[in-house]
Every structure is written in structure tokens, then in C-alpha cells.
Enzyme design. Sequence first.
Site, PDB file in Angstrom:
ATOM      1  CD  GLU A   1       0.325  -6.577  10.197  1.00 50.87           C
ATOM      2  OE1 GLU A   1      -0.266  -6.464  11.280  1.00 50.87           O
ATOM      3  OE2 GLU A   1      -0.222  -6.318   9.108  1.00 50.87           O
TER       4      GLU A   1
ATOM      5  CB  CYS B   1       0.009   6.528   8.451  1.00 51.38           C
ATOM      6  SG  CYS B   1       0.657   8.150   8.379  1.00 51.38           S
TER       7      CYS B   1
HETATM    8 ZN    ZN Z   1      -2.135  -2.512   9.314  1.00 53.79          ZN
HETATM    9 ZN    ZN Z   2       2.829   7.587   8.915  1.00 50.35          ZN
END
Ligand code: ZN
Ligand code: ZN
Length: 317
Positions: free
Chosen positions: A237, A247
Site C-alpha cells: 500500500e 505489477c
Molecule cells: Zn494494490
Molecule cells: Zn513488480
Amino acid sequence: MSSLSIKLFGPVALIALLHVSSCTTTNQRPEVNAPTKSQPQLEERAASLSRKKEAVEKFFSPMTVREGDWLDSQKEAGETFEQYIASDPTLPTPQRRTIYIQPIGTFDQKQRQAIRLTAEYIGAFYDLPVKLNADRALGNVPADKTRRIAYRNNLQIRTNYFLADVLPKMLPDDAAALVAFTNYDLYPEETWAFVFGQATFSERVGVWSLYRFGDPATGKTDAKLLLDRTLKVAVHEIGHMFSMKHCVKYECLMSGTNHLAETDRRPLDNCPECMAKVAWAMNYDPVSRYLDLAAFWEKQARVDEARKFLEKAKAIE
Ligand SMILES: [Zn+2]
Ligand SMILES: [Zn+2]
């Protein structure tokens, strides 16, 4: 949230929707990035970090998506290191670079330990000063921001109580973020069952609950599991607070997660793309960063984790 989605997809969809709330809050800019280096210097540093990504690729697995996982229901494009730089991210400034951790309520010994170590890990991960504030009592929660749900007959507090009533008032001027940890179960709105946590990035405050981080299979709290979950959620966070997107390329600490088993599967570190983002954003030498993180795990006697970080440090030297 429509009841249809719950009927169709069951509890998994419910949790997905809940997590969306903690992970897609608009990142309005609380401050502007004030670069202290000239453009050629910044470009040179970015190019150097870009070259280092490859050296640590072998330590990370490509993302796999299982049924019920975050990416099973969310379509996300991911974000490379180069795209992150181009996005003009929100960064800590010399005036605002401290992360404050605020425990609210009461905790058992394992939870207290997890919070203390998470504060330490955040410091090593982002190279920012972290201050762990003294405990604070919950205070008088207005009746419309508390409820009891049947499951475990537990008291729940509406996140808005922390995000609007409590935390903004106590946000120090030099805070990059103020993150509250509590042991109360949280809910964001009446129609939702619960939420692990929520943040408002424009206010630079967030609240996370440790309530559901114990092991539901045994009903006991495993100290290692509790620590890993607490620090994964906090580090993830805080990454969002510095404009880092989810990602999708690797199994990465910055990948979205839909349920605790998915969180548990994630590594305790950022993938090469996200490593470069942190190193660039914080002007943090990646070798020093890996060594600091190795030292943290050595102190916890987690030799496997320490060894992985040492190997990564060696690989990019
Ligand atoms: Zn997140
Ligand atoms: Zn990453």
C-alpha cells in the site's frame, strides 16, 4: 456492488471487490515531485537502474494466474520502470518523507511484534524514516460507524471513522504517510462484509486491520504468517502512495491480490521493475537496499530470506 455478482461468483468476488477499494483509490497528488538533480543526472541514474533489472530477473517467477486470483477477474496492463518514471510519480520530498505508524486499540504480543517489525521493514524497504507512534485508544466511535456482524459476533468499525475523523487531524507536517494498524475488523460501507484496509492517498492516511491475518484453518495466530501478511500489505500500500501501479509481469509484492492465499504466495520483495522504481524514487542504491533487507531477515533468523537478498545484492554489484 450488485447482489448478482455475489450470487455468480460467491465469496471470492466479494473479497475482490473489497480489495479494489483499498487498491484503486485515486492517487491525487498531495505534493509535487521536486527534483533536486539536473535532468542529465536523473536520466543517467534511470539508465543505470534499467541495466540492473536484468541481473536480478532470475530470482523472480513470471506471474501465474489461478482461478480466483486478482488477475483472473481484473484486467491490468502493469507498469514498467520506464513507464513509472514517465508518469511523473508522487515522491517523498525533503519536507515530507517520514512514514508514521499508528497502532489503534489493543493488540496481543504477536500482533505488537508484527507491527514493530513491519515498521522496521518499511524503513529498510524504502529508505525512509519510520516512526512508530505510541498506542492510541479507539475513542468514541459514532453509532453509525460501528456494527456487529453475526460471524464470530465481531465488532466492526467503518474505515471512514479512521480515514476522516481520526487520522487527518493527527497527520504531522513531515509525514509522507500516516498508516494506522488496528485489531478491529473493518468495513468500508454498509453493504460490504469487511475490508482488510483502505487508504485515501490525497490525505496521505490509511488504516489496516490485523484481525483476519491469523490462520483461519487452525484458529491460531502463527507469528511468521502474521508478520509476513502485515508487512506485505503495508509495503504494497505504501508503494501505491508513491504512485506505483500493480505489477503483472512477475510474482511481485506489488501485484494485486484477491485473497490471503494469493498474498501468502507473493515474495517479500519487489520484482526487478519495481525494485528499480523504488531505487529511483527514493534515490536508494539497490545494493545497499538488498543488504539492508538481508540484515533485517538475519535478525529474525529467517536465513532463507536473508540469503536470497544477499544473492541479489551480489548479482547486481
Ligand atoms: Zn494494490
Ligand atoms: Zn513488480
